[in-house]
Write an enzyme that holds these catalytic residues in place. Structure first.
Site, short mmCIF file in Angstrom:
data_model
loop_
_atom_site.label_atom_id
_atom_site.label_comp_id
_atom_site.label_asym_id
_atom_site.label_seq_id
_atom_site.Cartn_x
_atom_site.Cartn_y
_atom_site.Cartn_z
N HIS A 185 0.87 -1.18 0.00
CA HIS A 185 0.00 0.00 0.00
C HIS A 185 0.90 1.23 0.00
O HIS A 185 1.89 1.27 0.74
CB HIS A 185 -0.88 -0.03 1.25
CG HIS A 185 -2.02 0.95 1.21
ND1 HIS A 185 -1.82 2.31 1.26
CD2 HIS A 185 -3.35 0.77 1.13
CE1 HIS A 185 -3.01 2.91 1.21
NE2 HIS A 185 -3.95 2.00 1.13
N ARG A 199 -6.65 10.34 0.00
CA ARG A 199 -6.49 10.80 -1.38
C ARG A 199 -7.83 10.86 -2.10
O ARG A 199 -8.10 11.78 -2.87
CB ARG A 199 -5.51 9.89 -2.14
CG ARG A 199 -4.06 10.16 -1.74
CD ARG A 199 -3.12 9.12 -2.32
NE ARG A 199 -3.23 7.86 -1.59
CZ ARG A 199 -3.31 6.66 -2.16
NH1 ARG A 199 -3.29 6.55 -3.46
NH2 ARG A 199 -3.41 5.58 -1.42
#
Ligand code: FAD
Length: 626
Positions: free
Chosen positions: A249, A269
């Protein structure tokens, strides 16, 4: 004869995360006596940690969304290595599974017009993740547990016994699966607290044990992820696929050292956060690969407009699939443009008002405040890649989740195929629900087909499983498992991590051979009552097997795709896309063999969902439609 307690069930589900609970609900609803066994406390599985949400093309936030677009996004994210039938079932059934959760009592966040809210995530064309703030997994587990309690209440009314048809065995670790000929006959394990043995007689076992992250040093995964289900399946004769594909990740915490690897959700995000290097540059614009160029914004202005008007602008490159973002961060840090603690900056503070950040991302706010003394409403976070998810797992038949062994099923992170070479965020929670349900139904159908002809457990197999579990107590003067575990994690991180090369993988394989020798001679102190050293010793066998699968498959696959990046073979190779790498245990059960197997070509009507120009980026010339 081994002293133990013994229980008989139709179906035993190993694992109480989303996949295990959904599977157990299905098996019980189909009339099968079902046990749920989990090595942690009930309710404490990885699923609980899931933050961002559950992907399902419900079309609530953008009515253009549908299962076909979800299917296309999933295949694209997995770089076309996915088992297309699993990706199809997943995209088609995820909305029903989310709506069904509401009937169990789930309370998702809402859109202004009262529908289930859906948020943006990397690689998803439309806002698609049903969520509850950034605590979606908690709601999912709470709801599934609530459903289990309600089924137990029904059973109480009918039989006077809450646990007549569905019982949970928590803090109980399964160490071996037992077979009668070529069919599963049960599962053997121990109670973590007392160390006493327990045996389940059952013709069907569903593995829902999650992933393998604890084989790597920097990981978002917790102590449970030691690859038990992967290794149990292999020891029972089943095969694993796609083990070279590990998802790093892009955004784990990098500081302070004690919390390195803890996840920073992609929702940051998705909700507007941007990645910057030490020069203040939004560097992701420099890392959009050709295969994705048409779908991603080229300027900051266009990227920012997308948050308000997704239909007329292209997505920000911060929302590329995870493998792309993780590699980009790795390159920036290597080029000397990293943060003081070796990450990059993730900034949401200059993008959203403070109240909105604390409302949308409450867990992230608290996580940084409490663990790093950083106020994310006022300053950027420092983040870097962390081992997060394994795309590889038990090779299963898509419609029923059955493995190559009769009576053995797998669902959730322990199963392979669905996500190809890279999983899109949010696609795990939906995978758990879709294939958990299918595994429960598949196992119930299999048990039904057996009638009275149930496989039997041989006494000698029980004794052998007990001897294997007690082996670490038998030796004196060997090493303790903690040292070996730390060295294993370091080797996998350094030599089979985010960027790989043949000579480094070969070094890792040599180390794994050495670890195998040391593990055979390790010693644990004390006795069987709650003894974490003994538990780790048993888990280490599994981590070693899984690590061998990852390293051997990584050496064999001479291309870069999704969660497998070879420095010495940097491009994607269409011929390799046609191949799966299948891991099994060698005859004596002591070492892993990896062989190539042809992928089944995608069905024509599904191929037609893609433009020919896009297919040309992934398929060989002969595979392309005329
Ligand atoms: P788990 O939920 O991990 O459950 C595994 C179970 O198996 C546990 O009960 C464990 O005790 C048990 N078990 C293991 N070995 C044994 C054994 N030998 N004997 C008995 N029991 C055993 N995915 C998304 O889709 N959206 C997200 O927003 C998201 N956020 C995430 C955030 C974090 C921090 C992490 C770590 C993951 C996230 N993921 C997300 C991924 C997702 O949460 C996991 O892939 C998923 O929950 C796995 O579910 P599972 O049911 O397969 O396994």
């Amino acid at each position: 004869m081994t002293e133990l307690e013994r229980h008989t069930y139709d179906v035993v589900v190993i694992g109480a995360g989303g996949a295990g609970l959904r599977a157990a609900i299905e098996a019980r609803e189909q009339g099968k006596r079902t046990a749920i066994v989990c090595k942690s406390l009930f309710g404490k599985a990885h699923t609980v940690m899931a933050e961002g949400g559950c992907a399902a093309a419900m079309g609530n936030a953008n009515s253009n969304d549908n299962w076909k677009t979800h299917y296309v996004d999933t295949m694209r994210g997995g770089k076309f290595l996915n088992n297309w039938r699993m990706a199809e079932l997943h995209a088609q059934e995820a909305p029903d599974r989310v709506w069904e959760l509401e009937t169990y009592g789930a309370l998702f966040d809402r859109t202004p017009d009262g529908k289930i809210s859906q948020r943006n995530f990397g690689g998803h064309t439309y806002p698609r993740l049903a969520h509850v703030g950034d605590r979606t997994g908690l709601e999912l587990i709470r709801t599934l547990q609530q459903k289990i309690v309600s089924l137990q209440q029904e059973d109480f009314e009918a039989t006077g016994d809450y646990e007549a048809n569905l019982k949970v065995y928590a803090e109980c670790t399964v160490t071996e699966l037992l077979k009668d000929g070529d069919a599963i006959s049960g599962a053997f394990g121990y109670w973590r607290e007392s160390g006493r043995f327990i045996l389940f007689d059952a013709p069907a076992v569903i593995l829902a044990t999650g992933g393998v992250g604890k084989s790597f040093k920097v990981t978002s995964n917790s102590w449970e992820y030691t690859g038990d289900g992967h290794a149990l399946a292999m020891r029972a004769g089943a095969t694993l696929i796609n083990m070279e594909f590990i998802q790093f990740h892009p955004t784990g915490m990098v500081w302070p050292p004690s919390v390195k690897g803890i996840l920073v959700t992609e929702s940051v995000r998705g909700d507007g956060g941007v990645l910057k290097n030490s020069e203040g540059k939004r560097f992701m614009f420099d890392y959009v690969p050709d295969v994705f160029r048409a779908q991603y914004a080229e300027t900051e202005e266009e990227a920012d407009r997308w948050y308000k008007d997704a239909d007329n602008n292209r997505r920000p490159p911060e929302l590329l699939p995870r493998d792309e973002v993780a590699r980009a961060i790795n390159s920036e840090v290597k080029a000397g443009r990293g943060t003081p603690h070796g990450g990059v900056f993730l900034d949401v503070s200059s993008r959203l008002p403070a109240e909105e950040i604390t409302r949308r991302l409450p867990s992230m706010y608290h996580q940084f405040k409490e663990l790093a003394d950083v106020d994310i409403t006022a300053e950027p976070m420092e983040v870097g890649p962390t081992c997060h998810y394994v795309m590889g797992g038990v090779e299963v038949e898509p419609d029923t989740a059955q493995s190559s062994v009769k009576g053995l099923y797998a669902a959730g992170e322990v199963a392979g195929g669905m996500h190809g070479s890279n999983r899109l965020g949010g696609n795990s929670l939906s995978d758990l629900l879709v294939f958990g349900r299918r595994a429960g139904a598949g196992a119930a159908m299999y048990v039904e087909s057996l009638g009275e002809n149930r496989p039997q457990i041989a006494e000698a197999d029980i004794d052998a499983a007990a001897a294997e579990a007690l082996a670490p107590f038998e030796l004196e003067g060997g090493e303790n498992p903690y040292t070996i575990h730390q060295e294993l994690q370091q080797s996998m991180n350094d030599l089979v991590g985010i960027i790989r090369k043949a000579d480094e993988i070969e070094q890792a394989l040599a180390r794994l051979v050495e670890f195998r020798g040391r593990i055979a001679k390790m010693t644990v102190e004390g006795h069987r009552q709650f003894n974490p050293g003994w538990h780790l010793a048993l888990d280490l066998r599994n981590m070693l097997t899984v690590s061998e699968c990852v390293a051997k498959a990584a050496l064999l696959r001479e291309e870069s795709r999704g969660g497998h990046t070879r420095d010495d073979f940097p491009g994607m190779n269409a011929d390799w896309r046609k191949l799966l790498l299948v891991c099994s245990l060698e005859g004596d059960g002591d070492g892993v063999t990896v062989v190539k197997k042809d992928q089944i070509p995608m069905r024509e009507d599904l191929l037609e969902l893609f433009e020919r120009s896009e297919l040309a980026k992934y398929l060989t010339e002969e595979e392309l439609p005329v």
